[in-house]
Motif scaffolding. Sequence first.
Motif, PDB file in Angstrom:
ATOM      1  N   GLY A  69       3.579   5.878  -5.829  1.00 58.53           N
ATOM      2  CA  GLY A  69       2.979   5.915  -7.158  1.00 58.53           C
ATOM      3  C   GLY A  69       3.118   4.662  -7.993  1.00 58.53           C
TER       4      GLY A  69
ATOM      5  N   ASP B 145       2.063   1.335  -9.838  1.00 55.54           N
ATOM      6  CA  ASP B 145       0.805   0.756 -10.317  1.00 55.54           C
ATOM      7  C   ASP B 145       0.957  -0.722 -10.665  1.00 55.54           C
ATOM      8  OD1 ASP B 145       2.293   1.018 -12.620  1.00 55.54           O
ATOM      9  OD2 ASP B 145       0.824   2.225 -13.705  1.00 55.54           O
TER      10      ASP B 145
ATOM     11  N   ILE C 264       2.141   1.895  -3.459  1.00 54.74           N
ATOM     12  CA  ILE C 264       1.076   2.397  -4.334  1.00 54.74           C
ATOM     13  C   ILE C 264       0.688   3.825  -3.966  1.00 54.74           C
ATOM     14  CG2 ILE C 264      -1.329   2.053  -5.039  1.00 54.74           C
ATOM     15  CD1 ILE C 264      -0.814  -1.000  -4.389  1.00 54.74           C
ATOM     16  N   ASP C 265       0.362   4.043  -2.693  1.00 53.67           N
ATOM     17  CA  ASP C 265      -0.205   5.326  -2.260  1.00 53.67           C
ATOM     18  C   ASP C 265       0.832   6.429  -2.123  1.00 53.67           C
ATOM     19  OD1 ASP C 265      -2.625   4.010  -2.149  1.00 53.67           O
ATOM     20  OD2 ASP C 265      -2.556   3.689   0.023  1.00 53.67           O
ATOM     21  N   GLU C 266       2.026   6.092  -1.642  1.00 53.54           N
ATOM     22  CA  GLU C 266       3.037   7.111  -1.373  1.00 53.54           C
ATOM     23  C   GLU C 266       4.040   7.287  -2.508  1.00 53.54           C
ATOM     24  OE1 GLU C 266       4.925   6.382   2.382  1.00 53.54           O
ATOM     25  OE2 GLU C 266       3.038   5.805   3.349  1.00 53.54           O
TER      26      GLU C 266
ATOM     27  N   ARG D 198       0.833  -1.209   0.000  1.00 53.01           N
ATOM     28  CA  ARG D 198       0.000   0.000   0.000  1.00 53.01           C
ATOM     29  C   ARG D 198       0.866   1.258   0.000  1.00 53.01           C
ATOM     30  NH1 ARG D 198      -5.169  -1.223   0.309  1.00 53.01           N
ATOM     31  NH2 ARG D 198      -5.912  -2.991   1.554  1.00 53.01           N
ATOM     32  N   ARG D 199       1.970   1.218   0.722  1.00 55.23           N
ATOM     33  CA  ARG D 199       2.877   2.372   0.729  1.00 55.23           C
ATOM     34  C   ARG D 199       3.465   2.612  -0.664  1.00 55.23           C
ATOM     35  NH1 ARG D 199       7.609   2.318   4.639  1.00 55.23           N
ATOM     36  NH2 ARG D 199       7.810   4.393   3.704  1.00 55.23           N
TER      37      ARG D 199
END
Length: 211
Positions: free
Chosen positions: A170, A172, A166-168, A163-164
């Motif tokens: 970028g 994909d 992806i969310d922090e 998640r980090r």
Amino acid sequence: MSQILVINPNSNESVTEGLRESLQEFNSSADIECCTLEDGPFGVETDEDIVNVIPMVVQRISESPEFDAYVIACYSDPGLAECNELFSKPVFGMQRSAIEKAISTGEKFGVLALSKQSIKRHMAYMRDLDLDGQLAGELPLDISVDEAANDADSFEKIVSQGRRLIDELGADVLILGCAGMASHRKPSEKVLQVPVIEPAQAAVSIAIEAV
């Protein structure tokens, strides 16, 4: 049907069993055999481990001429350069194969590594291959190879660090940076909702196309 030998360069049979399960989806396309290097370390985790397993990988391939292609099932690709110089048949490494797959799948890829030491080694290798241009980042799980394969808590660490990425950072598309994580690909992809690449699968798919 082509024959492909997948070599787990550590001595942990549970990692090899995870690879067998992960690679079952290719059974209709190739005859895939997974083997364990019984004299290898329990987990290939240090620079010393990598140096030590290179001659073992070379020997295993030299003793297995009946196969059409070979996959080295360790994310640090130990012995890949040496084997491609020594043998006429194709030899594929997990890291290089996974990155090539990730580059063709998304815009930015993230890697889930065993440790900070692993990341340092991976980054140097990616720079040497000029394959780091689409790298979003690489984060450690702080686990061993055996924990990656057998500890239920490893999945939560994959999800948390995924998640980090992806969310922090970028990313994909994500890469599982150890053969011991093979069983976590499908469940982590379901939870994280981005493509998750299992490097042995990536290497075998490229090997099948090559032979």
